[in-house]
Design a protein around this motif. Structure first.
Motif, PDB file in Angstrom:
ATOM      1  N   SER A  64       0.917  -1.324   0.184  1.00 27.81           N
ATOM      2  CA  SER A  64       0.104  -0.196  -0.332  1.00 27.81           C
ATOM      3  C   SER A  64       0.971   1.062  -0.132  1.00 27.81           C
ATOM      4  N   GLU A  65       1.616   0.919   0.282  1.00 28.31           N
ATOM      5  CA  GLU A  65       2.631   2.177   0.709  1.00 28.31           C
ATOM      6  C   GLU A  65       3.730   2.154  -0.151  1.00 28.31           C
ATOM      7  N   LYS A  66       3.394   3.362  -1.812  1.00 27.78           N
ATOM      8  CA  LYS A  66       4.648   2.695  -2.672  1.00 27.78           C
ATOM      9  C   LYS A  66       4.772   4.573  -2.549  1.00 27.78           C
ATOM     10  N   TYR A  67       6.114   4.638  -2.720  1.00 29.63           N
ATOM     11  CA  TYR A  67       6.880   6.211  -3.158  1.00 29.63           C
ATOM     12  C   TYR A  67       6.943   6.670  -5.262  1.00 29.63           C
ATOM     13  N   LYS A  68       5.742   7.887  -5.238  1.00 31.93           N
ATOM     14  CA  LYS A  68       5.776   8.238  -6.638  1.00 31.93           C
ATOM     15  C   LYS A  68       7.689   8.602  -6.550  1.00 31.93           C
ATOM     16  N   LEU A  69       8.246   8.414  -8.047  1.00 25.36           N
ATOM     17  CA  LEU A  69       8.966   9.644  -8.192  1.00 25.36           C
ATOM     18  C   LEU A  69       9.280  10.107  -9.632  1.00 25.36           C
ATOM     19  N   ASN A  70       9.134  10.755  -9.818  1.00 26.63           N
ATOM     20  CA  ASN A  70       9.885  12.007 -11.060  1.00 26.63           C
ATOM     21  C   ASN A  70      10.177  11.161 -12.317  1.00 26.63           C
ATOM     22  N   SER A  71       9.220  11.763 -13.205  1.00 26.57           N
ATOM     23  CA  SER A  71       9.892  10.494 -14.102  1.00 26.57           C
ATOM     24  C   SER A  71      10.133  11.727 -15.552  1.00 26.57           C
ATOM     25  N   ILE A  72      10.836  11.808 -15.739  1.00 22.87           N
ATOM     26  CA  ILE A  72      11.249  12.664 -17.089  1.00 22.87           C
ATOM     27  C   ILE A  72      11.029  12.575 -18.391  1.00 22.87           C
ATOM     28  N   ASP A  73      10.564  11.111 -18.383  1.00 23.61           N
ATOM     29  CA  ASP A  73       9.268  11.151 -19.453  1.00 23.61           C
ATOM     30  C   ASP A  73       7.960  11.423 -18.935  1.00 23.61           C
ATOM     31  N   LYS A  74       6.929  11.927 -19.839  1.00 22.95           N
ATOM     32  CA  LYS A  74       5.960  12.303 -19.464  1.00 22.95           C
ATOM     33  C   LYS A  74       4.983  10.961 -19.957  1.00 22.95           C
ATOM     34  N   ASN A  75       4.825  10.284 -20.230  1.00 22.43           N
ATOM     35  CA  ASN A  75       4.601   8.783 -20.453  1.00 22.43           C
ATOM     36  C   ASN A  75       4.946   7.459 -19.045  1.00 22.43           C
ATOM     37  N   VAL A  76       5.697   8.032 -18.890  1.00 21.42           N
ATOM     38  CA  VAL A  76       6.349   6.742 -17.720  1.00 21.42           C
ATOM     39  C   VAL A  76       5.539   7.549 -16.675  1.00 21.42           C
ATOM     40  N   LYS A  77       5.427   6.378 -16.142  1.00 17.02           N
ATOM     41  CA  LYS A  77       5.030   6.272 -14.883  1.00 17.02           C
ATOM     42  C   LYS A  77       5.558   5.499 -13.449  1.00 17.02           C
ATOM     43  N   MET A  78       6.182   6.329 -12.480  1.00 19.18           N
ATOM     44  CA  MET A  78       7.961   5.664 -11.521  1.00 19.18           C
ATOM     45  C   MET A  78       6.482   5.347 -10.578  1.00 19.18           C
ATOM     46  N   LYS A  79       7.329   4.608  -9.180  1.00 18.33           N
ATOM     47  CA  LYS A  79       7.277   4.450  -8.169  1.00 18.33           C
ATOM     48  C   LYS A  79       8.710   4.240  -7.347  1.00 18.33           C
ATOM     49  N   MET A  80       8.570   3.471  -6.375  1.00 20.29           N
ATOM     50  CA  MET A  80       9.115   3.131  -5.831  1.00 20.29           C
ATOM     51  C   MET A  80       8.537   1.591  -4.002  1.00 20.29           C
ATOM     52  N   VAL A  81       8.920   0.454  -4.440  1.00 26.62           N
ATOM     53  CA  VAL A  81       8.540   0.388  -3.036  1.00 26.62           C
ATOM     54  C   VAL A  81       9.634  -0.652  -2.814  1.00 26.62           C
ATOM     55  N   HIS A  82       9.652  -0.092  -0.992  1.00 27.62           N
ATOM     56  CA  HIS A  82      10.652  -1.262   0.073  1.00 27.62           C
ATOM     57  C   HIS A  82       9.565  -1.979   0.543  1.00 27.62           C
ATOM     58  N   VAL A  83       9.977  -3.231   0.563  1.00 26.32           N
ATOM     59  CA  VAL A  83       9.505  -4.525   0.452  1.00 26.32           C
ATOM     60  C   VAL A  83      10.052  -5.223   2.157  1.00 26.32           C
ATOM     61  N   ASP A  84       9.194  -5.160   3.010  1.00 24.30           N
ATOM     62  CA  ASP A  84       9.659  -5.786   4.371  1.00 24.30           C
ATOM     63  C   ASP A  84      10.887  -6.165   4.727  1.00 24.30           C
ATOM     64  N   GLY A  85      11.494  -6.467   5.188  1.00 19.50           N
ATOM     65  CA  GLY A  85      13.050  -7.337   4.968  1.00 19.50           C
ATOM     66  C   GLY A  85      14.087  -7.796   3.469  1.00 19.50           C
ATOM     67  N   GLU A  86      12.897  -6.552   2.656  1.00 20.96           N
ATOM     68  CA  GLU A  86      14.989  -6.846   1.696  1.00 20.96           C
ATOM     69  C   GLU A  86      15.893  -5.325   1.803  1.00 20.96           C
ATOM     70  N   SER A  87      16.783  -6.000   1.979  1.00 21.71           N
ATOM     71  CA  SER A  87      17.088  -5.065   1.889  1.00 21.71           C
ATOM     72  C   SER A  87      17.489  -3.891   0.606  1.00 21.71           C
ATOM     73  N   VAL A  88      17.403  -3.903  -0.802  1.00 21.22           N
ATOM     74  CA  VAL A  88      16.812  -2.857  -1.956  1.00 21.22           C
ATOM     75  C   VAL A  88      15.621  -2.691  -2.232  1.00 21.22           C
ATOM     76  N   ALA A  89      15.783  -1.238  -2.434  1.00 19.35           N
ATOM     77  CA  ALA A  89      14.084  -0.476  -2.830  1.00 19.35           C
ATOM     78  C   ALA A  89      13.810  -1.139  -4.154  1.00 19.35           C
ATOM     79  N   THR A  90      13.088  -1.355  -5.002  1.00 22.99           N
ATOM     80  CA  THR A  90      12.327  -1.860  -5.649  1.00 22.99           C
ATOM     81  C   THR A  90      11.764  -0.731  -6.642  1.00 22.99           C
ATOM     82  N   GLY A  91      11.936  -0.561  -7.809  1.00 21.47           N
ATOM     83  CA  GLY A  91      11.908   0.868  -8.680  1.00 21.47           C
ATOM     84  C   GLY A  91      10.464   0.052 -10.121  1.00 21.47           C
ATOM     85  N   ILE A  92       9.538   0.649 -10.032  1.00 20.46           N
ATOM     86  CA  ILE A  92       8.092   0.476 -10.987  1.00 20.46           C
ATOM     87  C   ILE A  92       8.328   1.699 -11.989  1.00 20.46           C
ATOM     88  N   ALA A  93       8.378   0.677 -13.390  1.00 21.49           N
ATOM     89  CA  ALA A  93       7.810   2.157 -14.159  1.00 21.49           C
ATOM     90  C   ALA A  93       7.076   1.374 -15.044  1.00 21.49           C
TER      91      ALA A  93
END
Length: 146
Positions: A64-93
């Motif tokens: 439910s908690e997704k962080y919106k990211l700015n994209s340089i391309d207006k046609n691409v929606k980007m967000k970042m999530v961090h799954v509990d227990g994982e050491s990295v964040a995952t970007g979704i475009a």
């Protein structure tokens, strides 16, 4: 001195006959055809990797908690999530692409070590790029960056 002129002629000829894009396109078509038309038989290791990726994708979609990211391309929606227990964040475009799934996958696979990627590797910060094809549908891709 005639040297700069001679070198300019060589560069002009090289640029004129460079067929990197054409060769990469032919490779993409070949890979897309393999993906589309040939049976894919996966090793146990590949099946496990596909399961891990699918599980991560499902976790990211449910978060439910997704962080919106700015994209340089207006046609691409980007967000970042961090799954509990994982050491990295995952970007979704997310975007709309006028191509088949096979064409999209082939584009990414060929671009791992395509001619234009290899030519621009240093400019992109890569000091080593290895793409080792394991079989018709699986590659090891290793990069070292500055």
């Amino acid at each position: 001195s005639r040297m700069p002129t001679a070198l300019h002629v060589i560069k002009t000829l090289s640029d004129t006959f460079r067929r990197d894009d054409e060769i990469d396109e032919a490779a993409r078509n070949t890979v897309a055809s393999i993906i589309r038309n040939e049976a894919q038989i996966y090793s146990d290791e590949e099946i496990a990797a596909i399961k891990r990726a699918t599980d991560l994708h499902e976790k990211c979609q449910k978060m439910s908690e997704k962080y919106k990211l700015n994209s340089i391309d207006k046609n691409v929606k980007m967000k970042m999530v961090h799954v509990d227990g994982e050491s990295v964040a995952t970007g979704i475009a997310t975007t709309v692409v006028d191509a088949s799934v096979e064409e999209c996958a082939a584009h990414e696979i060929v671009n791992l070590d395509g001619r234009s990627k290899t030519r621009n590797a240093q400019k992109d910060g890569l000091i080593r790029l290895i793409a080792n094809q394991l079989n018709k549908h699986s590659w090891d891709y290793i990069t070292t960056r500055r």
